[in-house]
Write a protein that holds these residues in place. Structure first.
Motif, PDB file in Angstrom:
ATOM      1  N   PRO A 112     -38.782  47.052  68.269  1.00 11.22           N
ATOM      2  CA  PRO A 112     -39.123  48.453  68.024  1.00 11.22           C
ATOM      3  C   PRO A 112     -37.923  49.366  68.278  1.00 11.22           C
ATOM      4  N   ILE A 113     -37.860  50.468  67.550  1.00 13.33           N
ATOM      5  CA  ILE A 113     -36.793  51.448  67.742  1.00 13.33           C
ATOM      6  C   ILE A 113     -36.989  52.124  69.099  1.00 13.33           C
ATOM      7  N   ALA A 114     -35.908  52.261  69.849  1.00 11.07           N
ATOM      8  CA  ALA A 114     -35.972  52.870  71.186  1.00 11.07           C
ATOM      9  C   ALA A 114     -35.419  54.287  71.149  1.00 11.07           C
ATOM     10  N   ARG A 115     -36.018  55.167  71.949  1.00  9.47           N
ATOM     11  CA  ARG A 115     -35.510  56.537  72.111  1.00  9.47           C
ATOM     12  C   ARG A 115     -35.300  56.836  73.591  1.00  9.47           C
ATOM     13  N   VAL A 116     -34.149  57.387  73.920  1.00  4.87           N
ATOM     14  CA  VAL A 116     -33.876  57.874  75.277  1.00  4.87           C
ATOM     15  C   VAL A 116     -33.487  59.330  75.125  1.00  4.87           C
ATOM     16  N   THR A 117     -34.271  60.221  75.729  1.00  3.57           N
ATOM     17  CA  THR A 117     -34.113  61.654  75.485  1.00  3.57           C
ATOM     18  C   THR A 117     -34.313  62.454  76.762  1.00  3.57           C
TER      19      THR A 117
END
Length: 353
Positions: free
Chosen positions: A317-322
């Motif tokens: 899955p695509i990961a997001r760190v924000t």
């Protein structure tokens, strides 16, 4: 200068290189364009005599006069509205909004007027203005001096959004933005105004003046809008970032020894989707890192685009760190930023899936 930088610079007056920080590179770009084009106007709060709150316009009024570089009232709506009129008249205004947080009073002028003028007039009029503004955190500026509102402008058809991460890019992209016939939002990450920093609070990566990315050619050159920069090549995963986060993810990947391919988007609109697609298809994994809040952040759009174009190539899955979905925390801003711990944990999780 990197190979990518050499390829995407259209022209250069000479081969003389200096080591500049981003403030100096922006000042240099404005100086060059004011000198080359009599239609270029620099305006904003304190940009004239004082030289800007971050000194990006220092010395320009003295050199070009008060009709070319001038101070305005504290009225963001007025600053942008006047710039729209100037652009329609034939000038190329470069208004500065002192902090990105203050741009909201001018949203109606940007969205309803600047972004639509070419379409509404059947191309009889254009709005070639470049709105410069420092954005993001890193100076303990609190809730009204630290926001990252880039996704608002990427949602508006007719606006272009540019975010440099190096002095070299800042100069070349700003020149291209000023020369562009469409309105451009040019966000400058103030956390790296004076040099790149790692994710560890304010610890510099290395003395800035010795940093390779501080090499900036003297004279005119431009970098086309809509072209991403490959910061480093890799095969295990793709990391998409822009602005300050480019330096943070590069530092984390280097320290963890991860074979990550890092793309600096540089312009969000127009977006270099071809470069993104090629990288993700090669690596099979994708992580997106940005400082702005998570919900409806630009990372959500990137995630959707990658999923639509690279679904059968993804191995995880695509990961997001924000940033977090909270009001900007003054005293806890370094916990709010995506830093080494959160990025490192996301990298480990992505590689394990």
């Amino acid at each position: 200068m990197s190979e990518t930088a050499q390829k995407d610079a259209k022209t250069a007056d000479n081969d003389v290189e200096r080591r500049l920080n981003m403030i100096e590179a922006i000042n240099d770009a404005l100086d060059i364009m004011l000198d080359r084009d009599p239609d270029v106007i620099v305006m904003g709060e304190d940009v004239g005599y004082f030289g800007g709150v971050f000194r990006c316009t220092a010395g320009l009024q003295e050199k070009f006069g008060k009709t070319r570089v001038f101070d305005t009232p504290i009225s963001e709506c007025g600053i942008i509205g006047v710039a729209v009129g100037m652009g329609a008249y034939g000038l190329r205004p470069v208004p500065e909004i002192q902090f990105a947080d203050y741009i909201y009073p001018g949203l109606d002028q940007l969205i309803s007027e600047a972004a639509r003028l070419r379409y509404r007039s059947a191309a009889e009029y254009i709005a070639p203005l470049t709105v410069r503004s420092p954005f993001g955190g890193g100076i303990f500026g609190g809730q009204t001096h630290s926001q990252s509102p880039e996704s608002i402008f990427t949602h508006v058809s007719g606006l272009k959004t540019v975010i440099p991460s190096t002095p070299y890019d800042a100069k070349g992209l700003l020149i291209s933005a000023i020369e562009d016939n469409d309105p451009v939002i040019f966000f400058e990450p103030k956390r790296i105004y004076n040099g790149p920093f790692s994710g560890y609070y304010d610890k510099p990566v290395e003395p800035w003046k010795k940093h390779e990315q501080s090499k900036v050619p003297e004279g005119y050159y431009s970098i086309p809008l809509g072209k991403a920069r490959t910061v480093r090549e890799g095969g295990e995963m793709t990391i998409l970032a822009y602005g300050t986060m480019v330096h943070v993810v590069e530092s984390v990947a280097r320290e963890k020894g991860v074979d990550a391919e890092i793309l600096d988007l540089r312009t969000l609109v127009p977006l270099d989707i071809e470069a993104i697609e090629a990288s993700v298809r090669k690596t099979g994994r994708c992580m997106i890192v940005h400082e702005a809040t998570r919900t409806s952040g630009f990372g959500a759009e990137l995630s959707a685009l990658v999923q639509e174009r690279c679904f059968y190539h993804l191995e995880a899955p695509i990961a997001r760190v924000t940033g977090f979905d909270t009001p900007y925390p003054h005293s806890l801003e370094w916990a709010y930023f995506p830093g080494p711990v959160r990025i490192g944990e996301a990298i480990d999780k992505l590689l394990s899936e």
